[in-house]
Design an enzyme around this catalytic site. Structure first.
Site, PDB file in Angstrom:
ATOM      1  N   ASP A  56      -5.404 -37.054   1.965  1.00  0.00           N
ATOM      2  CA  ASP A  56      -5.117 -37.253   0.542  1.00  0.00           C
ATOM      3  C   ASP A  56      -6.335 -37.056  -0.353  1.00  0.00           C
ATOM      4  O   ASP A  56      -6.189 -36.978  -1.578  1.00  0.00           O
ATOM      5  CB  ASP A  56      -4.567 -38.664   0.298  1.00  0.00           C
ATOM      6  CG  ASP A  56      -3.133 -38.832   0.759  1.00  0.00           C
ATOM      7  OD1 ASP A  56      -2.509 -37.827   1.135  1.00  0.00           O
ATOM      8  OD2 ASP A  56      -2.642 -39.974   0.741  1.00  0.00           O
ATOM      9  N   LYS A  90      -2.252 -42.881  -6.901  1.00  0.00           N
ATOM     10  CA  LYS A  90      -1.279 -41.785  -6.927  1.00  0.00           C
ATOM     11  C   LYS A  90       0.071 -42.321  -6.482  1.00  0.00           C
ATOM     12  O   LYS A  90       0.173 -43.338  -5.792  1.00  0.00           O
ATOM     13  CB  LYS A  90      -1.718 -40.620  -6.032  1.00  0.00           C
ATOM     14  CG  LYS A  90      -1.937 -40.963  -4.547  1.00  0.00           C
ATOM     15  CD  LYS A  90      -0.684 -41.022  -3.704  1.00  0.00           C
ATOM     16  CE  LYS A  90      -0.988 -41.342  -2.240  1.00  0.00           C
ATOM     17  NZ  LYS A  90       0.230 -41.679  -1.450  1.00  0.00           N
TER      18      LYS A  90
END
Length: 284
Positions: free
Chosen positions: A140, A14
């Site tokens: 996350d 990401k």
């Protein structure tokens, strides 16, 4: 009967397209606003279900991580305990994402483990419950489980789907490991960025509140940012050390990559608003 291998479960990287730190909570966690987008550059995991509760991990990594610290095994164990599942798994990790780079590789590996074993063990736990299991492993992890680009608030667990452009990125990987814990404990870290609406943030210049501090302490990061800014708008992702530049065309990114100094590593990848993990899950 020997269980078949389930191959090619991606754990994508990401990018934090922006990262604003709004304050520090009493529990020590930080309030933030950030925009997550996946890129098509991944670790890959293979799984073989076993008829006992044993969990075993194989990896191409040269550094051995203790089982109780390994996010993949912790994720599998957490899923077993939550579901009371009496099956186990043998897991193979093909590690391609840099560690300590701000790309979320460890969190993504944990999320892929939860999503894959939820399917392979036939548990059918809803995604929102799976995300709650993941949150205990790391802030996350839920965004990787949900599988869409997202505007995140809270400690990163409050997710709202967003659909930013999906450009090509050149990601530069400085030869340095940045400790997220050390950055968030540093008294010099800005912690007072005002909160704004998503609409306002999408229309404003994007920045990373950690970038100046990390660049100050890591000359390698500062050098990578300075080099990349010659070719494209560039920022650091997460707490670093990776930095990224945005390009409209793949060839533009590849041309810049070809000029990368030999002291740095890098790769080109396309932005993705839907995680490659979701595409793999749909094949089951």
């Amino acid at each position: 009967m020997t269980a078949a291998l389930s191959l090619g479960w991606p754990a994508p990287a990401k990018l934090n397209l922006f990262l604003h730190i709004n304050g520090r909570r009493e529990d020590g966690y930080h309030e933030l606003q950030t925009l997550f987008q996946f890129i098509e550059h991944c670790d890959f995991l293979d799984f073989k279900v076993t008829e006992n509760t044993n969990l075993k991990l194989h990896s191409n990594m040269s550094t051995v991580v203790a089982d109780n610290d390994n996010l993949i095994l912790r994720a599998a164990k957490s899923l077993q305990e939550y579901s009371q599942c009496q099956q186990g798994a043998e897991i193979w990790l093909d590690k391609r994402l840099p560690m300590g780079g701000g790309l979320g590789g460890g969190s993504s590996d944990a999320a892929t483990t939860l999503v894959a074993l939820n399917s392979l063990w036939g548990l059918n736990i809803p995604i929102d419950e799976l995300a709650k299991i993941g949150l205990k492993l790391g802030a996350d992890v839920p965004v990787f489980i949900n599988g869409f680009s997202a505007f995140a608030e809270g400690v990163g667990e409050q997710l709202q789907p967003v659909y930013p452009p999906q450009p090509w990125y050149l990601v530069v990987v400085p030869d340095v490991h940045v400790s997220t814990a050390e950055i968030f404990q540093d008294p010099a870290l800005p912690r007072n960025t005002p909160k704004h609406s998503l609409t306002s943030l999408m229309e404003s210049p994007w920045k990373n509140d950690c970038q100046e501090l990390v660049a100050k302490h890591s000359p390698q990061v500062a050098k990578a940012l300075a080099w990349l800014l010659e070719y494209a708008p560039s920022r650091m992702t997460g707490t670093g050390a990776c930095v990224f530049g945005q390009f409209e065309q793949e060839q533009q990114a590849k041309d810049a990559l070809a000029k990368l100094p030999t002291s740095m590593n890098g790769f080109v990848a396309k932005g993705a608003n839907k995680s490659p993990l979701m595409l793999r899950l749909a094949q089951c």
